[in-house]
Design an enzyme around this catalytic site. Structure first.
Site, mmCIF file in Angstrom:
data_model
loop_
_atom_site.group_PDB
_atom_site.id
_atom_site.type_symbol
_atom_site.label_atom_id
_atom_site.label_comp_id
_atom_site.label_asym_id
_atom_site.label_seq_id
_atom_site.Cartn_x
_atom_site.Cartn_y
_atom_site.Cartn_z
ATOM 1 N N ARG A 107 17.470 -1.772 31.290
ATOM 2 C CA ARG A 107 18.688 -1.298 30.608
ATOM 3 C C ARG A 107 19.318 -0.286 31.543
ATOM 4 O O ARG A 107 18.703 0.737 31.871
ATOM 5 C CB ARG A 107 18.340 -0.655 29.258
ATOM 6 C CG ARG A 107 19.508 0.133 28.684
ATOM 7 C CD ARG A 107 19.334 0.510 27.243
ATOM 8 N NE ARG A 107 19.467 -0.646 26.386
ATOM 9 C CZ ARG A 107 19.603 -0.592 25.065
ATOM 10 N NH1 ARG A 107 19.594 0.581 24.451
ATOM 11 N NH2 ARG A 107 19.728 -1.680 24.348
ATOM 12 N N HIS A 134 25.319 -7.445 26.797
ATOM 13 C CA HIS A 134 24.048 -7.260 26.082
ATOM 14 C C HIS A 134 23.574 -8.635 25.583
ATOM 15 O O HIS A 134 23.597 -8.919 24.387
ATOM 16 C CB HIS A 134 24.268 -6.299 24.911
ATOM 17 C CG HIS A 134 23.023 -5.706 24.337
ATOM 18 N ND1 HIS A 134 21.760 -5.945 24.848
ATOM 19 C CD2 HIS A 134 22.834 -4.888 23.256
ATOM 20 C CE1 HIS A 134 20.864 -5.285 24.120
ATOM 21 N NE2 HIS A 134 21.488 -4.636 23.153
ATOM 22 N N GLN A 137 20.866 -9.196 22.722
ATOM 23 C CA GLN A 137 21.364 -8.923 21.374
ATOM 24 C C GLN A 137 22.050 -10.151 20.792
ATOM 25 O O GLN A 137 21.813 -10.543 19.650
ATOM 26 C CB GLN A 137 22.350 -7.747 21.410
ATOM 27 C CG GLN A 137 22.910 -7.394 20.054
ATOM 28 C CD GLN A 137 21.822 -6.902 19.106
ATOM 29 O OE1 GLN A 137 21.094 -5.981 19.427
ATOM 30 N NE2 GLN A 137 21.697 -7.523 17.938
ATOM 31 N N ASP A 225 30.414 -3.053 15.886
ATOM 32 C CA ASP A 225 29.510 -2.218 16.689
ATOM 33 C C ASP A 225 30.050 -0.789 16.651
ATOM 34 O O ASP A 225 31.166 -0.543 16.162
ATOM 35 C CB ASP A 225 29.466 -2.780 18.130
ATOM 36 C CG ASP A 225 28.397 -2.133 19.008
ATOM 37 O OD1 ASP A 225 27.588 -1.335 18.505
ATOM 38 O OD2 ASP A 225 28.385 -2.427 20.225
ATOM 39 N N CYS A 266 24.592 -4.672 15.735
ATOM 40 C CA CYS A 266 23.412 -4.633 16.603
ATOM 41 C C CYS A 266 22.540 -3.413 16.324
ATOM 42 O O CYS A 266 21.364 -3.407 16.666
ATOM 43 C CB CYS A 266 23.831 -4.684 18.062
ATOM 44 S SG CYS A 266 24.808 -3.267 18.607
ATOM 45 N N ARG A 294 15.321 -9.600 17.442
ATOM 46 C CA ARG A 294 15.270 -9.183 18.848
ATOM 47 C C ARG A 294 13.880 -9.485 19.405
ATOM 48 O O ARG A 294 13.720 -9.965 20.520
ATOM 49 C CB ARG A 294 15.566 -7.676 18.981
ATOM 50 C CG ARG A 294 16.978 -7.246 18.617
ATOM 51 C CD ARG A 294 17.999 -7.744 19.609
ATOM 52 N NE ARG A 294 17.707 -7.287 20.972
ATOM 53 C CZ ARG A 294 17.995 -6.071 21.456
ATOM 54 N NH1 ARG A 294 18.613 -5.185 20.709
ATOM 55 N NH2 ARG A 294 17.704 -5.740 22.711
HETATM 56 N N1 CP Z 1 20.721 -2.995 19.493
HETATM 57 C C1 CP Z 1 20.076 -2.323 20.477
HETATM 58 O O1 CP Z 1 20.043 -2.732 21.636
HETATM 59 O O2 CP Z 1 19.431 -1.216 20.032
HETATM 60 P P1 CP Z 1 18.742 -0.088 20.943
HETATM 61 O O3 CP Z 1 19.837 0.647 21.648
HETATM 62 O O4 CP Z 1 18.012 0.777 19.949
HETATM 63 O O5 CP Z 1 17.819 -0.766 21.903
HETATM 64 N N1 NVA Z 2 27.812 -1.009 22.436
HETATM 65 C C1 NVA Z 2 26.632 -0.213 22.224
HETATM 66 C C2 NVA Z 2 25.455 -1.087 21.922
HETATM 67 C C3 NVA Z 2 24.174 -0.339 21.646
HETATM 68 C C4 NVA Z 2 23.014 -1.233 21.417
HETATM 69 C C5 NVA Z 2 26.382 0.638 23.449
HETATM 70 O O1 NVA Z 2 26.492 0.137 24.569
HETATM 71 O O2 NVA Z 2 26.097 1.835 23.283
#
Ligand code: CP
Ligand code: NVA
Length: 309
Positions: A107, A134, A137, A225, A266, A294
């Site tokens: 990430r 992502h 997701q 989101d 998400c 997930r």
């Molecule tokens: N939806 C998601 O990716 O959650 P986290 O940021 O908690 O991993």
């Molecule tokens: N769009 C959000 C998703 C988190 C899982 C972010 O990037 O913070």
């Protein structure tokens, strides 16, 4: 090398096999405790590095538990504690990690870091979220929709709010899984034009409908989101809140949808901002099944990367 970097880089056939594998393995674990090994512990003997340069709850825990259920071993690495966060190059990091582990999930911030890591890694790399996308997701969202409503092909999906990283992966998925995708949000936050153009060239049906009250009427699935993502700067917070306020998913909006329209997010959610608690905890919401999925879909993604499916 089978990297899982973005949905548009995997064939529709392989994406479907991943969803099918997730359904099968999930089914075969019925009655198991979360710590129990899968019947086919297909990552036995494998070590997986899970690198986080941004916060995470779901991605961190679901990948870690997933690796354990598959019989592998996981290493959770914070980007800030690695030399990567202190000037070591992405390419050197990739080459070194490839000597120790069998799979890398990262990430990170820029899509460029992910691309560079995958180019220099000799083991598969999985995208666990970047500023740009992502994909894990969206694979969980498709699995969740298909469990509840059958094939997503031909269905109408509505994304409400910011055309962000999660939205980009959904746009790419619309071409691969053949669903109609509508976007309803302020023009300043329209999704990446390059992503839209490439998806349309790949066969996607994509429409922008600013009037959210009209857009929700025919949707089979409504997704939103956070108004403020991890890649936004704190100084953008109030302007994002201002432009997105009229796109809040609340009961009033959900009353205009089809009765059986599903609601997804998400997570993490900001109750009272992009979505109200009534909707998040309401009858159309499947957000916790989505979060659970997930785990199942990422296990299938790891299995795909390592040629186990
Ligand atoms: N939806 C998601 O990716 O959650 P986290 O940021 O908690 O991993
Ligand atoms: N769009 C959000 C998703 C988190 C899982 C972010 O990037 O913070």
């Amino acid at each position: 090398m089978k990297h899982f970097l973005d949905i548009d880089q995997v064939s529709a056939e392989d994406l479907s096999s991943i969803i099918d594998d997730a359904i099968q393995v999930k089914e075969s674990r019925k009655g198991f405790t979360n710590g129990q090994l899968d019947r086919d512990a297909s990552l036995t003997g494998c070590v997986v590095a899970l690198i986080f340069e941004k916060p995470s709850t779901r991605t961190r825990v679901s990948f870690d538990v997933g690796v354990r259920q598959l019989g592998g071993q996981s290493l959770i690495l914070s980007g800030a504690d690695m030399q990567l966060g202190h000037g070591e190059s992405v390419s050197d990091t990739a080459q070194v990690l490839s000597r120790y582990v069998d799979l890398i999930m990262i990430r990170t911030f820029s899509a460029e870091t992910l691309r560079e890591l995958s180019e220099h890694s000799t083991v598969p790399v999985i995208n666990g979220l970047t500023d740009h996308s992502h994909p894990c997701q969206i694979m969980a969202d498709i699995l969740t929709f298909e469990e509840k409503r059958g094939s997503i092909s031909g269905k109408e999906i509505l994304w409400i709010g910011d055309g962000n990283n999660v939205c980009n992966s959904l746009i790419q998925a619309s071409a691969k899984f053949n669903f109609l995708l509508k976007f309803s949000g302020p023009s300043a936050l329209d999704p990446d034009k390059k992503v839209v153009k490439a998806a349309i060239a790949d066969g996607a049906a994509f429409e922008i409908q600013r009037d959210v009250d009209a857009a929700v009427k025919s949707a089979d699935l409504i997704i939103t989101d956070s108004w403020v993502s991890m890649h936004h700067s704190e100084s953008d917070r109030s302007s994002l809140h201002n432009v997105l306020a009229e796109y809040q998913v609340n009961e009033n909006l959900m009353n205009k949808t089809k009765k059986d329209a599903l609601f997804m997010h998400c997570l993490p959610a900001h109750r009272g901002e992009e979505v109200t608690s009534q909707v998040l905890d309401g009858k159309n919401s499947v957000v916790f099944d989505e979060a659970e999925n997930r785990l199942h879909v990422q296990k299938a993604i790891m299995r795909w990367c390592l040629n186990k499916i």
